[in-house]
Design a protein around this motif. Structure first.
Motif, PDB file in Angstrom:
ATOM      1  N   ASN A 269       0.819  -1.217   0.000  1.00 38.56           N
ATOM      2  CA  ASN A 269       0.000   0.000   0.000  1.00 38.56           C
ATOM      3  C   ASN A 269       0.856   1.271   0.000  1.00 38.56           C
ATOM      4  O   ASN A 269       1.956   1.278   0.550  1.00 38.56           O
ATOM      5  CB  ASN A 269      -0.896   0.036   1.246  1.00 38.56           C
ATOM      6  CG  ASN A 269      -1.898  -1.091   1.244  1.00 38.56           C
ATOM      7  OD1 ASN A 269      -2.159  -1.688   0.197  1.00 38.56           O
ATOM      8  ND2 ASN A 269      -2.449  -1.401   2.400  1.00 38.56           N
ATOM      9  N   SER A 270       0.322   2.307  -0.607  1.00 37.26           N
ATOM     10  CA  SER A 270       1.008   3.601  -0.617  1.00 37.26           C
ATOM     11  C   SER A 270       0.029   4.686  -1.041  1.00 37.26           C
ATOM     12  O   SER A 270      -0.784   4.476  -1.944  1.00 37.26           O
ATOM     13  CB  SER A 270       2.169   3.566  -1.621  1.00 37.26           C
ATOM     14  OG  SER A 270       2.675   4.865  -1.848  1.00 37.26           O
ATOM     15  N   THR A 271       0.111   5.816  -0.398  1.00 36.55           N
ATOM     16  CA  THR A 271      -0.599   7.015  -0.890  1.00 36.55           C
ATOM     17  C   THR A 271       0.419   8.008  -1.444  1.00 36.55           C
ATOM     18  O   THR A 271       0.390   8.377  -2.616  1.00 36.55           O
ATOM     19  CB  THR A 271      -1.411   7.681   0.251  1.00 36.55           C
ATOM     20  OG1 THR A 271      -2.418   6.772   0.664  1.00 36.55           O
ATOM     21  CG2 THR A 271      -2.058   8.978  -0.225  1.00 36.55           C
ATOM     22  N   ARG A 272       1.373   8.428  -0.593  1.00 31.78           N
ATOM     23  CA  ARG A 272       2.301   9.496  -0.953  1.00 31.78           C
ATOM     24  C   ARG A 272       3.272   9.089  -2.073  1.00 31.78           C
ATOM     25  O   ARG A 272       3.419   9.793  -3.070  1.00 31.78           O
ATOM     26  CB  ARG A 272       3.133   9.912   0.279  1.00 31.78           C
ATOM     27  CG  ARG A 272       2.445  10.845   1.213  1.00 31.78           C
ATOM     28  CD  ARG A 272       2.875  10.582   2.639  1.00 31.78           C
ATOM     29  NE  ARG A 272       2.195   9.386   3.084  1.00 31.78           N
ATOM     30  CZ  ARG A 272       1.016   9.396   3.701  1.00 31.78           C
ATOM     31  NH1 ARG A 272       0.469  10.533   4.024  1.00 31.78           N
ATOM     32  NH2 ARG A 272       0.393   8.277   4.003  1.00 31.78           N
ATOM     33  N   THR A 273       3.955   7.957  -1.886  1.00 36.04           N
ATOM     34  CA  THR A 273       5.022   7.597  -2.827  1.00 36.04           C
ATOM     35  C   THR A 273       4.448   7.324  -4.214  1.00 36.04           C
ATOM     36  O   THR A 273       4.950   7.833  -5.219  1.00 36.04           O
ATOM     37  CB  THR A 273       5.789   6.367  -2.293  1.00 36.04           C
ATOM     38  OG1 THR A 273       6.113   6.596  -0.919  1.00 36.04           O
ATOM     39  CG2 THR A 273       7.048   6.116  -3.078  1.00 36.04           C
TER      40      THR A 273
ATOM     41  N   ARG B 247       7.608  -0.890  -5.121  1.00 36.50           N
ATOM     42  CA  ARG B 247       7.481  -1.012  -3.657  1.00 36.50           C
ATOM     43  C   ARG B 247       7.115  -2.456  -3.375  1.00 36.50           C
ATOM     44  O   ARG B 247       6.241  -3.038  -4.025  1.00 36.50           O
ATOM     45  CB  ARG B 247       6.402  -0.089  -3.107  1.00 36.50           C
ATOM     46  CG  ARG B 247       6.115  -0.416  -1.644  1.00 36.50           C
ATOM     47  CD  ARG B 247       5.291   0.604  -0.946  1.00 36.50           C
ATOM     48  NE  ARG B 247       6.047   1.817  -0.711  1.00 36.50           N
ATOM     49  CZ  ARG B 247       5.612   2.812   0.065  1.00 36.50           C
ATOM     50  NH1 ARG B 247       4.457   2.720   0.672  1.00 36.50           N
ATOM     51  NH2 ARG B 247       6.347   3.897   0.222  1.00 36.50           N
TER      52      ARG B 247
ATOM     53  N   HIS C  15      14.318   3.295   1.769  1.00 37.74           N
ATOM     54  CA  HIS C  15      13.302   4.128   1.112  1.00 37.74           C
ATOM     55  C   HIS C  15      14.031   5.399   0.667  1.00 37.74           C
ATOM     56  O   HIS C  15      13.898   6.462   1.275  1.00 37.74           O
ATOM     57  CB  HIS C  15      12.186   4.428   2.108  1.00 37.74           C
ATOM     58  CG  HIS C  15      10.915   4.952   1.494  1.00 37.74           C
ATOM     59  ND1 HIS C  15      10.826   5.386   0.183  1.00 37.74           N
ATOM     60  CD2 HIS C  15       9.675   5.121   2.024  1.00 37.74           C
ATOM     61  CE1 HIS C  15       9.582   5.784  -0.055  1.00 37.74           C
ATOM     62  NE2 HIS C  15       8.869   5.637   1.041  1.00 37.74           N
TER      63      HIS C  15
ATOM     64  N   GLN D 205      12.278   8.808   0.041  1.00 43.19           N
ATOM     65  CA  GLN D 205      11.766   9.415   1.281  1.00 43.19           C
ATOM     66  C   GLN D 205      12.884  10.184   1.976  1.00 43.19           C
ATOM     67  O   GLN D 205      12.698  11.329   2.403  1.00 43.19           O
ATOM     68  CB  GLN D 205      11.201   8.335   2.207  1.00 43.19           C
ATOM     69  CG  GLN D 205      10.648   8.883   3.516  1.00 43.19           C
ATOM     70  CD  GLN D 205       9.404   9.739   3.325  1.00 43.19           C
ATOM     71  OE1 GLN D 205       8.512   9.367   2.566  1.00 43.19           O
ATOM     72  NE2 GLN D 205       9.334  10.894   3.978  1.00 43.19           N
TER      73      GLN D 205
ATOM     74  N   PRO E 155       7.156  10.735   8.000  1.00 43.71           N
ATOM     75  CA  PRO E 155       7.028  10.303   6.602  1.00 43.71           C
ATOM     76  C   PRO E 155       5.582  10.042   6.190  1.00 43.71           C
ATOM     77  O   PRO E 155       5.271  10.017   5.002  1.00 43.71           O
ATOM     78  CB  PRO E 155       7.843   9.003   6.569  1.00 43.71           C
ATOM     79  CG  PRO E 155       7.848   8.511   7.989  1.00 43.71           C
ATOM     80  CD  PRO E 155       7.816   9.746   8.852  1.00 43.71           C
ATOM     81  N   GLY E 156       4.689   9.860   7.206  1.00 46.33           N
ATOM     82  CA  GLY E 156       3.310   9.514   6.920  1.00 46.33           C
ATOM     83  C   GLY E 156       3.204   8.042   6.531  1.00 46.33           C
ATOM     84  O   GLY E 156       4.200   7.438   6.146  1.00 46.33           O
TER      85      GLY E 156
HETATM   86  N1   CP Z   1       6.042   7.860   3.368  1.00 47.64           N
HETATM   87  C1   CP Z   1       5.489   6.940   2.594  1.00 47.64           C
HETATM   88  O1   CP Z   1       6.176   6.081   2.027  1.00 47.64           O
HETATM   89  O2   CP Z   1       4.122   7.031   2.494  1.00 47.64           O
HETATM   90  P1   CP Z   1       3.224   6.062   1.628  1.00 47.64           P
HETATM   91  O3   CP Z   1       3.275   4.701   2.273  1.00 47.64           O
HETATM   92  O4   CP Z   1       1.831   6.669   1.674  1.00 47.64           O
HETATM   93  O5   CP Z   1       3.777   6.011   0.238  1.00 47.64           O
END
Ligand code: CP
Length: 322
Positions: free
Chosen positions: A65-69, A118, A146, A149, A274-275
């Protein structure tokens, strides 16, 4: 866009892939971050698109899962006019048992220029980098690394500290054991001159961290004294074995970054995360929403830094005959 930097006359990017920041030297990092500053200028325009990677293909292969990356790589590639295609674990043939090798070979057969991966397994990006001729970017692999990041975190810190981090101390607070973000940041912050402290419960400290270039604490009040920035980490419950923490409320009572605790740091100390944030567990609401908190600056920096990474990798063969 101005991509000229003071390094350009002598500097040449020599990497096929970006697997971790530990493959980069100081010149690579300064060049990449200078380039990201130029790309951030595009992100602030009303028309946020340049033709730099027109005709190039970037595949976003996110098996976790990921939102930002994921979103920021997609936005970054599109702002450079590359074509992007996304593959997630759910809805793909990985769920029918296809291996990483066969998934990689299948994607390569579509002639991408860059694959961003990822994956939950440490080493997955390196494995693809050896298997495939296209460029591979590690978008986070297990507990290992990462790199983008860490680069975006340093970009965000550069905007408030300037390019030389000498004399600055940053505390990484939270679940260090399971954190690829902590491992990549430790290398990069040291490279840029900062001192790094780690603080977490003993059960969430990596066994080998005594040999790392950092100071290690289990007492948050001691760890916070005299720091210029605090990077809070998410509790990675999905990667933890049972029994590492007594319970979440006990963790939060002892390690949550509250306003009262932040007051132990140097005045005006910055807060990063990093969220995604677990508000109330590792970071209090009023800290997350404070002016000292750079979380959304980090996200914004992520687009510019990923544009720089895609530019460097996507154009690395452009001087070769067609
Ligand atoms: N910081 C980071 O990798 O966030 P995501 O998991 O939302 O991509």
């Amino acid at each position: 866009m101005n991509t000229d930097t003071q390094h350009d006359a002598q500097y040449a990017w020599k990497h096929k892939d970006l697997l971790d920041v530990s493959q980069l030297d100081k010149d690579d990092v300064q060049h990449l971050l200078d380039l990201a500053v130029s790309f951030q200028e595009i992100n602030n325009r009303s028309v946020k698109k340049v033709p730099t990677l027109k005709g190039k293909t970037v595949i976003l292969f996110f098996a976790e899962n990921s939102t930002r990356t994921k979103t920021s790589f997609d936005v970054a590639a599109k702002r450079l006019s590359a074509d992007t295609f996304s593959l997630s674990k759910s809805g793909s043939s990985i769920n029918k048992g296809e291996t990483l090798k066969d998934t990689g070979l299948t994607l390569q057969a579509m002639h991408p220029d860059v694959i961003v991966i990822r994956h939950s397994s440490s080493g997955a990006a390196e494995y693809l980098s050896k298997l495939l001729p296209c460029s591979i970017v590690n978008g986070g692999d297990g507990w290992h690394a990462h790199p983008t990041q860490a680069l975006l975190d340093s970009y965000a810190l550069r905007t408030v500290w300037g390019p030389d981090f000498t004399g600055k101390t940053l505390l990484i607070l939270g679940d260090i054991e399971h954190s690829r973000v902590a491992r990549s940041n430790l290398y990069l912050l040291n490279l840029l001159g900062a001192k790094v402290r780690l603080c977490s419960p003993r059960t969430l400290l990596p066994r080998q961290c005594g040999q790392w270039d950092c100071e290690v604490y289990t007492d948050i009040n001691e760890a916070l004294k005299g720091v210029d920035a605090v990077m809070c980490l998410r509790l990675q419950l999905e990667r933890q074995e049972a029994g590492l923490l007594p319970d979440l409320s006990e963790y939060s009572r002892r390690y949550c970054l509250t306003k009262e605790r932040l007051a132990l740091a140097n005045p005006g100390a910055y807060v990063l995360h990093p969220g995604p944030m677990n508000r109330g567990y590792e970071i209090a609401d009023d800290v997350a929403d404070s002016k000292q908190c750079l979380v959304l600056d980090q996200v914004s920096a992520g687009v510019a830094v990923r544009m720089a990474v895609l530019y460097l990798l996507g154009t690395r063969n452009d001087h070769l005959p067609a």
